[in-house]
Enzyme design. Structure first.
Site, PDB file in Angstrom:
ATOM      1  N   TRP A 169     -20.645  10.831  75.009  1.00 43.10           N
ATOM      2  CA  TRP A 169     -21.110  12.037  75.712  1.00 43.10           C
ATOM      3  C   TRP A 169     -22.374  12.583  75.038  1.00 43.10           C
ATOM      4  CZ3 TRP A 169     -18.006  17.261  75.449  1.00 43.10           C
ATOM      5  CH2 TRP A 169     -18.553  18.174  76.368  1.00 43.10           C
ATOM      6  N   HIS A 229     -21.124   5.832  62.697  1.00 43.99           N
ATOM      7  CA  HIS A 229     -19.832   6.449  62.386  1.00 43.99           C
ATOM      8  C   HIS A 229     -19.628   6.584  60.880  1.00 43.99           C
ATOM      9  CE1 HIS A 229     -18.513   6.367  66.491  1.00 43.99           C
ATOM     10  NE2 HIS A 229     -18.299   5.074  66.569  1.00 43.99           N
ATOM     11  N   SER A 237      -6.966   9.892  71.141  1.00 46.12           N
ATOM     12  CA  SER A 237      -8.030   9.124  71.787  1.00 46.12           C
ATOM     13  C   SER A 237      -8.195   7.762  71.106  1.00 46.12           C
ATOM     14  CB  SER A 237      -9.338   9.930  71.722  1.00 46.12           C
ATOM     15  OG  SER A 237     -10.342   9.289  72.433  1.00 46.12           O
TER      16      SER A 237
END
Ligand code: A3P
Length: 342
Positions: free
Chosen positions: A78, A138, A172
């Site tokens: 997103w 990440h 998630s």
């Protein structure tokens, strides 16, 4: 903007040097890969490790690079879309029917640093193109290439950090992991135990989050700390905050013409899940593009975690963050009585 080339498939770690390194590292069952390895105190799936090491050694940032850093499953896809639409709003107005976000995935437009093919560093670093690059990763602050973090405490580029409530992050991650490991799914309980022990990609998640949180407090012009829940709650305000931080604030004419809402709209879950390329095809590591879009809501943990699990995770998070001034929880209405299965 560069596009990532396919990385080697997960199971196909054929690089001898990497194999040697992997055999020397602590190893555990992973939540999103069958094995996960601990490198410099944090856990990674094997396919990311080679890239992390390569970029630590070779990546050369430009001063105007923007790095988006997230724990996986925090809303990276997103925010990649939002950053791309924001930074490129002049060349690609969000209402353009040929906007790149309508034909490419956010991961193609904003690649992961650690998943770039090694040969791409050469073309990226030597490029005479001085346009703003947006790259995602990440990895925790201490694992970023020194060329980005500098040798003292002065960061060389701007970092946008996004995270979310750890219960939603875990849920998630659990679904994403089982989507990609269909033949050897992990149980909710095993995945939860690993997560609580800090064994999640880029984790221990609390250590990663605290590292960027503290840096954002110390260095607010270089690190912007964002929360998924705030993006959902007040996207207009957060988008303005992001634009201001990046030094590309919206002009009054842009605001008056509805541009902010148009960016929010083209990047919304509803719009992005209608785009063909986000529904089909595979990501560079073999995951389905569609697996990056599941529910896109706050609080889905209530449909998956027992009350005990939720309070255990909240308790760990509270203890880890105590004294830091940071809180992430979206606490808590009644939990579903039956936890979800792989
Ligand atoms: P859920 O699994 O809770 O639905 P990442 O991009 O870091 O892998 O994170 C994926 C999570 O972000 C998934 O969360 C996914 O549904 C959600 N997501 C993806 N696109 C989104 C969007 N446009 N708006 C809100 N959430 C989005």
């Amino acid at each position: 903007m560069m596009e990532p080339r396919p990385a080697p498939p997960l199971q196909d770690v054929d690089n001898q040097e990497l194999k040697k390194l992997l055999s020397s590292l602590p190893k555990e069952r992973g939540i999103i890969s069958s094995d996960t390895y601990q490198y410099q105190g944090f856990w990674y799936p094997p396919h990311a490790l080679q890239g992390i090491i390569n970029c630590q050694e070779e990546f050369q940032p430009r001063e105007n690079d923007i790095f988006l850093v997230t724990p996986p499953k925090s809303g990276t896809t997103w925010l990649k879309a939002i950053l791309y639409a924001l930074v490129n709003r002049e060349a690609h107005p969000p209402q353009d029917p040929h906007h790149p976000l309508l034909s490419k995935t956010p991961h193609q437009l904003v690649p992961f640093l650690e998943l770039l093919h090694p040969s791409e560093y050469v073309s990226v670093c030597n490029s005479s193109d001085s346009s703003t690059r947006i790259l995602a990763t990440h990895v925790p602050l201490g694992t970023l290439p020194k060329a980005i973090t500098g040798d003292s405490s002065s960061l060389n580029c701007k970092i946008v950090y996004l995270c979310r409530d750890t219960k939603d992050n875990f849920v998630s991650l659990f679904h994403f992991g089982n989507d990609r490991m269909k033949t050897s799914p992990i149980s909710l309980e095993d995945a939860f135990d690993l997560y609580c022990k800090g064994i999640s990609p880029g984790g221990p998640i609390w250590d990663q989050i605290l590292g960027y949180w503290k840096e954002s407090q110390k260095n607010p012009h270089k690190v912007l700390f964002m929360r998924y829940e705030e993006m959902k709650d007040e996207p207009y305000l957060q988008l303005r905050r992001l634009a201001n931080f990046l030094g590309i604030p919206f002009f009054p004419e842009e605001e008056n013409s509805g541009l902010v809402d148009q960016i929010i709209s083209i990047c919304s879950f509803e719009s992005m899940t209608k785009v063909d390329v986000n529904k089909t095809g595979t990501f560079v590591d073999g995951s389905n593009n569609s697996s990056f879009f599941r529910k896109g809501v706050v609080g889905d943990w209530k449909n998956c975690l027992t009350a005990d699990m939720a309070s255990r995770l909240d308790q760990i998070t509270e203890e880890k963050f105590r004294g830091s001034g940071l809180s992430l929880s979206n606490i808590s209405s009644p939990c579903s009585p039956s936890p979800c299965k792989p």
